[in-house]
Design a protein around this motif. Sequence first.
Motif, PDB file in Angstrom:
ATOM      1  N   GLY A 158       0.838  -1.158  -0.229  1.00  0.00           N
ATOM      2  CA  GLY A 158       0.125   0.027   0.113  1.00  0.00           C
ATOM      3  C   GLY A 158       0.943   1.112  -0.176  1.00  0.00           C
ATOM      4  N   TYR A 159       2.010   1.299   0.837  1.00  0.00           N
ATOM      5  CA  TYR A 159       2.588   2.549   0.706  1.00  0.00           C
ATOM      6  C   TYR A 159       4.131   2.681   0.064  1.00  0.00           C
ATOM      7  CZ  TYR A 159      -0.398   3.349   4.636  1.00  0.00           C
ATOM      8  OH  TYR A 159      -1.604   3.633   5.681  1.00  0.00           O
ATOM      9  N   GLY A 160       4.420   1.331  -0.337  1.00  0.00           N
ATOM     10  CA  GLY A 160       5.723   1.372  -1.156  1.00  0.00           C
ATOM     11  C   GLY A 160       6.845   1.215  -0.180  1.00  0.00           C
ATOM     12  N   LYS A 161       8.115   1.068  -0.615  1.00  0.00           N
ATOM     13  CA  LYS A 161       9.378   0.687   0.195  1.00  0.00           C
ATOM     14  C   LYS A 161       9.750   1.883   0.922  1.00  0.00           C
ATOM     15  CE  LYS A 161      13.569   0.180  -1.300  1.00  0.00           C
ATOM     16  NZ  LYS A 161      14.002   1.010  -0.279  1.00  0.00           N
ATOM     17  N   ALA A 162       9.926   1.648   2.097  1.00  0.00           N
ATOM     18  CA  ALA A 162      10.529   2.813   3.094  1.00  0.00           C
ATOM     19  C   ALA A 162      12.099   2.818   2.568  1.00  0.00           C
ATOM     20  CB  ALA A 162      10.127   2.498   4.357  1.00  0.00           C
ATOM     21  N   ASP A 163      12.590   3.999   2.944  1.00  0.00           N
ATOM     22  CA  ASP A 163      13.990   3.928   2.868  1.00  0.00           C
ATOM     23  C   ASP A 163      14.683   3.313   4.123  1.00  0.00           C
ATOM     24  OD1 ASP A 163      16.718   4.544   2.749  1.00  0.00           O
ATOM     25  OD2 ASP A 163      16.489   6.784   1.996  1.00  0.00           O
ATOM     26  N   HIS A 164      15.099   2.044   3.991  1.00  0.00           N
ATOM     27  CA  HIS A 164      15.366   1.251   4.910  1.00  0.00           C
ATOM     28  C   HIS A 164      16.675   1.841   5.550  1.00  0.00           C
ATOM     29  CE1 HIS A 164      12.377  -1.567   4.026  1.00  0.00           C
ATOM     30  NE2 HIS A 164      13.092  -2.101   2.879  1.00  0.00           N
ATOM     31  N   GLU A 165      17.758   2.258   4.947  1.00  0.00           N
ATOM     32  CA  GLU A 165      18.910   3.020   5.446  1.00  0.00           C
ATOM     33  C   GLU A 165      18.509   4.068   6.477  1.00  0.00           C
ATOM     34  OE1 GLU A 165      23.215   4.208   3.734  1.00  0.00           O
ATOM     35  OE2 GLU A 165      21.586   4.358   2.401  1.00  0.00           O
ATOM     36  N   VAL A 166      17.503   4.777   6.145  1.00  0.00           N
ATOM     37  CA  VAL A 166      16.939   5.864   7.076  1.00  0.00           C
ATOM     38  C   VAL A 166      16.525   5.185   8.287  1.00  0.00           C
ATOM     39  CG1 VAL A 166      15.166   7.659   7.348  1.00  0.00           C
ATOM     40  CG2 VAL A 166      16.605   7.613   5.200  1.00  0.00           C
ATOM     41  N   THR A 167      15.752   4.168   8.001  1.00  0.00           N
ATOM     42  CA  THR A 167      14.993   3.430   9.124  1.00  0.00           C
ATOM     43  C   THR A 167      16.145   2.985  10.350  1.00  0.00           C
ATOM     44  OG1 THR A 167      13.187   2.801   7.801  1.00  0.00           O
ATOM     45  CG2 THR A 167      13.513   1.480   9.961  1.00  0.00           C
ATOM     46  N   VAL A 168      17.155   2.229   9.477  1.00  0.00           N
ATOM     47  CA  VAL A 168      18.317   1.464  10.179  1.00  0.00           C
ATOM     48  C   VAL A 168      19.162   2.665  11.038  1.00  0.00           C
ATOM     49  CG1 VAL A 168      20.542   0.558  10.207  1.00  0.00           C
ATOM     50  CG2 VAL A 168      18.479  -0.423   9.073  1.00  0.00           C
ATOM     51  N   SER A 169      19.177   3.994  10.485  1.00  0.00           N
ATOM     52  CA  SER A 169      19.807   5.039  11.315  1.00  0.00           C
ATOM     53  C   SER A 169      18.903   5.542  12.469  1.00  0.00           C
ATOM     54  CB  SER A 169      20.359   6.324  10.334  1.00  0.00           C
ATOM     55  OG  SER A 169      18.958   6.736   9.893  1.00  0.00           O
ATOM     56  N   ILE A 170      17.475   5.670  12.459  1.00  0.00           N
ATOM     57  CA  ILE A 170      16.988   5.766  13.577  1.00  0.00           C
ATOM     58  C   ILE A 170      16.707   4.903  14.691  1.00  0.00           C
ATOM     59  CG2 ILE A 170      14.458   6.303  14.241  1.00  0.00           C
ATOM     60  CD1 ILE A 170      14.236   7.295  11.439  1.00  0.00           C
ATOM     61  N   LEU A 171      16.685   3.567  14.145  1.00  0.00           N
ATOM     62  CA  LEU A 171      17.029   2.327  15.092  1.00  0.00           C
ATOM     63  C   LEU A 171      18.179   2.300  15.771  1.00  0.00           C
ATOM     64  CD1 LEU A 171      15.296  -0.495  13.075  1.00  0.00           C
ATOM     65  CD2 LEU A 171      14.366   0.769  14.596  1.00  0.00           C
ATOM     66  N   LYS A 172      19.116   2.661  15.106  1.00  0.00           N
ATOM     67  CA  LYS A 172      20.794   2.700  15.848  1.00  0.00           C
ATOM     68  C   LYS A 172      20.778   3.653  16.945  1.00  0.00           C
ATOM     69  CE  LYS A 172      23.682   1.282  12.059  1.00  0.00           C
ATOM     70  NZ  LYS A 172      24.707   1.586  11.131  1.00  0.00           N
ATOM     71  N   LYS A 173      20.021   4.762  16.833  1.00  0.00           N
ATOM     72  CA  LYS A 173      20.011   5.553  17.931  1.00  0.00           C
ATOM     73  C   LYS A 173      19.248   5.024  19.120  1.00  0.00           C
ATOM     74  CE  LYS A 173      20.059   9.764  15.051  1.00  0.00           C
ATOM     75  NZ  LYS A 173      19.207  10.539  14.550  1.00  0.00           N
ATOM     76  N   ALA A 174      18.291   4.300  18.857  1.00  0.00           N
ATOM     77  CA  ALA A 174      17.324   3.722  20.080  1.00  0.00           C
ATOM     78  C   ALA A 174      17.902   2.210  20.480  1.00  0.00           C
ATOM     79  CB  ALA A 174      15.816   3.354  19.275  1.00  0.00           C
ATOM     80  N   PHE A 175      18.881   1.679  19.615  1.00  0.00           N
ATOM     81  CA  PHE A 175      19.148   0.352  20.018  1.00  0.00           C
ATOM     82  C   PHE A 175      20.807   0.398  19.621  1.00  0.00           C
ATOM     83  CE2 PHE A 175      14.776  -0.293  18.724  1.00  0.00           C
ATOM     84  CZ  PHE A 175      14.289  -0.737  19.795  1.00  0.00           C
ATOM     85  N   PRO A 176      21.611   1.232  20.368  1.00  0.00           N
ATOM     86  CA  PRO A 176      23.200   1.356  20.046  1.00  0.00           C
ATOM     87  C   PRO A 176      23.911  -0.180  20.112  1.00  0.00           C
ATOM     88  CG  PRO A 176      22.401   2.567  22.037  1.00  0.00           C
ATOM     89  CD  PRO A 176      21.307   1.955  21.491  1.00  0.00           C
ATOM     90  N   SER A 177      23.454  -0.897  20.777  1.00  0.00           N
ATOM     91  CA  SER A 177      24.209  -2.122  21.155  1.00  0.00           C
ATOM     92  C   SER A 177      23.774  -3.240  20.171  1.00  0.00           C
ATOM     93  CB  SER A 177      24.286  -2.662  22.563  1.00  0.00           C
ATOM     94  OG  SER A 177      22.956  -2.764  22.918  1.00  0.00           O
ATOM     95  N   SER A 178      22.762  -3.067  19.457  1.00  0.00           N
ATOM     96  CA  SER A 178      22.053  -4.065  18.677  1.00  0.00           C
ATOM     97  C   SER A 178      22.917  -3.956  17.223  1.00  0.00           C
ATOM     98  CB  SER A 178      20.761  -3.741  18.347  1.00  0.00           C
ATOM     99  OG  SER A 178      20.083  -4.080  19.561  1.00  0.00           O
ATOM    100  N   LYS A 179      22.909  -5.266  16.724  1.00  0.00           N
ATOM    101  CA  LYS A 179      23.589  -5.350  15.205  1.00  0.00           C
ATOM    102  C   LYS A 179      22.315  -5.097  14.308  1.00  0.00           C
ATOM    103  CE  LYS A 179      25.511  -8.575  12.021  1.00  0.00           C
ATOM    104  NZ  LYS A 179      25.435  -9.883  11.515  1.00  0.00           N
ATOM    105  N   LEU A 180      22.490  -4.153  13.454  1.00  0.00           N
ATOM    106  CA  LEU A 180      21.592  -3.749  12.493  1.00  0.00           C
ATOM    107  C   LEU A 180      21.814  -4.071  11.112  1.00  0.00           C
ATOM    108  CD1 LEU A 180      21.090  -1.217  14.934  1.00  0.00           C
ATOM    109  CD2 LEU A 180      19.098  -1.623  13.781  1.00  0.00           C
ATOM    110  N   THR A 181      20.820  -4.598  10.095  1.00  0.00           N
ATOM    111  CA  THR A 181      21.166  -4.742   8.760  1.00  0.00           C
ATOM    112  C   THR A 181      19.836  -4.515   8.080  1.00  0.00           C
ATOM    113  OG1 THR A 181      20.583  -7.281   8.921  1.00  0.00           O
ATOM    114  CG2 THR A 181      22.874  -6.702   9.268  1.00  0.00           C
ATOM    115  N   TRP A 182      20.098  -4.240   6.854  1.00  0.00           N
ATOM    116  CA  TRP A 182      19.048  -3.924   5.904  1.00  0.00           C
ATOM    117  C   TRP A 182      19.266  -4.403   4.437  1.00  0.00           C
ATOM    118  CZ3 TRP A 182      19.123  -0.756   1.483  1.00  0.00           C
ATOM    119  CH2 TRP A 182      20.327   0.103   1.551  1.00  0.00           C
TER     120      TRP A 182
END
Length: 114
Positions: free
Chosen positions: A85-109
């Motif tokens: 319905g909304y198309g693909k989000a910019d996952h790189e932007v999403t991961v940059s936001i998640l990194k601030k919230a979860f700095p000790s997590s391993k994040l990939t996209w």
Amino acid sequence: MSIKEVPDVEIDDSGIFKYVLIKATDKDNQSKNIVRGNASAEYHANVFEKTEKELKKKGISTECLGGGRIERNGNVISVYGHSIGYGKADHEVTVSILKKAFPSSKLTWSNEGY
């Protein structure tokens, strides 16, 4: 309500679930991107509409920038896929936001998958 008071991230603690990337703007025209996702949502629209309703009550306008899926298993978080319905989000932007919230997590996209 000021945009600074809006949490950047609200996602489930574990599992695979739909998420949306949302641009939230307050009455002073200050804005930021936020991430919302949960396993109880059948569709991406369920996640967006719930957030839209909650923030509208606080004077915050919203725009859905796209969606995808998040797989969260402990400290490993993967972002991928898209929303029909909304198309693909910019996952790189999403991961940059998640990194601030979860700095000790391993994040990939990835742009792969649904």
